[in-house]
Motif scaffolding. Structure first.
Motif, PDB file in Angstrom:
ATOM      1  N   ALA A 281       0.828  -1.199   0.000  1.00 49.92           N
ATOM      2  CA  ALA A 281       0.000   0.000   0.000  1.00 49.92           C
ATOM      3  C   ALA A 281       0.865   1.254   0.000  1.00 49.92           C
ATOM      4  CB  ALA A 281      -0.921  -0.007   1.221  1.00 49.92           C
ATOM      5  N   THR A 282       0.209   2.396  -0.099  1.00 54.74           N
ATOM      6  CA  THR A 282       0.887   3.678  -0.085  1.00 54.74           C
ATOM      7  C   THR A 282       1.569   3.903   1.269  1.00 54.74           C
ATOM      8  OG1 THR A 282      -0.732   4.596  -1.627  1.00 54.74           O
ATOM      9  CG2 THR A 282       0.558   6.166  -0.346  1.00 54.74           C
ATOM     10  N   SER A 303       3.783   5.181  -3.536  1.00 55.51           N
ATOM     11  CA  SER A 303       2.994   3.967  -3.723  1.00 55.51           C
ATOM     12  C   SER A 303       3.620   3.112  -4.817  1.00 55.51           C
ATOM     13  CB  SER A 303       1.557   4.328  -4.109  1.00 55.51           C
ATOM     14  OG  SER A 303       0.746   3.179  -4.193  1.00 55.51           O
ATOM     15  N   ASP A 334      -2.072   6.955  -4.832  1.00 54.63           N
ATOM     16  CA  ASP A 334      -2.524   5.564  -4.940  1.00 54.63           C
ATOM     17  C   ASP A 334      -3.223   5.327  -6.278  1.00 54.63           C
ATOM     18  OD1 ASP A 334      -2.983   2.912  -3.759  1.00 54.63           O
ATOM     19  OD2 ASP A 334      -5.087   3.504  -3.746  1.00 54.63           O
TER      20      ASP A 334
END
Length: 345
Positions: A281-282, A303, A334
């Motif tokens: 994930a970011t 990300s 994202d």
């Protein structure tokens, strides 16, 4: 000082803290109790709000840059806000269209550059993309003697690329060793990436099947190693929008100057982004949480994006002052990473 867990804050303290942080991220200036009483709709006097702010300061979440001034979040406070309070807003339809329009069309190299520029424009910060490391596949290698102790390794990739490297060789290496080394690569290592070729060579030597004398073996190892090491030292970064940083923090030009200097450290930025590539994930790095941007007090939102096989191949992100609109920029980064992944799929 350890950051106080969000669960230990009273509802009133949590709300005052939220308003302080959101107001600071919007204006970039310390927030006073009178401002909070108007913005937050609290049924509290400015004096009561000041008491709450004092408690938050003692907890390490707020700081007062000057006597009698308002409060601003500390790095620990920003971390608490981002992790436990912030409500991320999805990119607007216009933002999504802009990102997709700029990234689509043309080769993937253009899309990567466009991703950096789009994020820079939308966030008013510096946009950065770490390009996938190219793994050239060998077609052949040739060795041209230059002197008693140097030779030119001419490496030809299957994509037609040609690169030259000067390598050191033991004095007195016979010309036949140069020919034998070149023939071995063409016969045994053609079609392999550098990593695969080095592993194959090591395996062949270990099993006694390399059919190379020591001089030729040494030449092949040196040729592959110098090409691999050179590529490892050369991370490919695309950075756009450094000029936005001057507008974002005009009141603190010294920090901007420091950040611009730090952005020149491509190798260090690549290492930082590599750490973001390890997660799914970011990731958000705030101020001194990363050593590279500790002096400028900057934040990084990054990300990973993926190739056709689902593996992480690069990272896209934003670098700017800690006073970022995290709730807006995080989902924007994202979404850009997801768009790149679709393009590379």
């Amino acid at each position: 000082m350890a950051t106080q867990p969000i669960a230990e804050l009273s509802d009133r303290a949590r709300e005052v803290f939220r308003v302080v942080v959101e107001s600071y991220l919007g204006t970039g200036t310390p927030v006073g109790s009178r401002t909070i009483s108007k913005v937050g709709g609290f049924n509290l006097s400015p004096a009561s709000i000041r008491n709450v702010m004092q408690d938050l300061e003692e907890a390490g979440l707020l700081s007062a840059p000057h006597i009698s001034a308002g409060r601003m979040p500390t790095e620990q406070g920003l971390r608490l806000f981002v992790d436990a309070i912030m409500q991320a807003a999805e990119p607007s339809a216009d933002e999504r269209r802009l990102i997709e329009r700029q990234l689509h069309g043309g080769p993937i190299e253009n899309a990567l550059s466009a991703a950096s520029a789009a994020l820079s424009d939308l966030s008013a910060c510096a946009g950065v993309v770490m390009v996938p490391k190219r793994e050239p596949r060998l077609r052949q290698i040739g060795f041209v003697p230059l002197s008693r102790d140097q030779a030119m390794a001419v490496l030809v990739g299957q994509d037609g690329s040609v690169e030259n490297r000067v390598i050191a060789i033991p004095p007195g290496t016979p010309p036949s060793a140069l020919v034998e080394a070149a023939n071995f690569v063409s016969d045994q290592l053609a079609g392999l990436t550098l990593g695969e070729a080095r592993a194959r060579l090591a395996s062949e030597i270990r099993r006694g099947r390399a059919r190379l004398d020591q001089a030729s073996q040494d030449l092949v190892e040196r040729g592959l190693a110098v090409w691999s090491e050179d590529g490892d030292r050369r991370p490919v970064l695309i950075v756009r929008g450094q000029s936005h940083l001057l507008d974002a923090a005009a009141a603190d030009l010294e920090r901007v100057r420091q950040l611009l200097e730090e952005l020149e450290e491509a190798q260090e930025i690549a290492r930082l982004l590599d750490s973001a590539a390890e997660g799914a994930a970011t990731k958000i790095f705030i101020g001194s949480e990363n050593k590279l941007f500790a002096l400028s007090g900057s934040s990084v939102i990054a990300s990973p994006y993926r190739g056709s096989d689902g593996r992480v191949v690069g990272v896209v992100g934003v670098i700017g002052p800690t006073r970022l609109n995290y709730a807006r920029v995080v989902p924007m980064v994202d979404f850009t990473a997801q768009t790149l992944s679709r393009l590379m799929g």
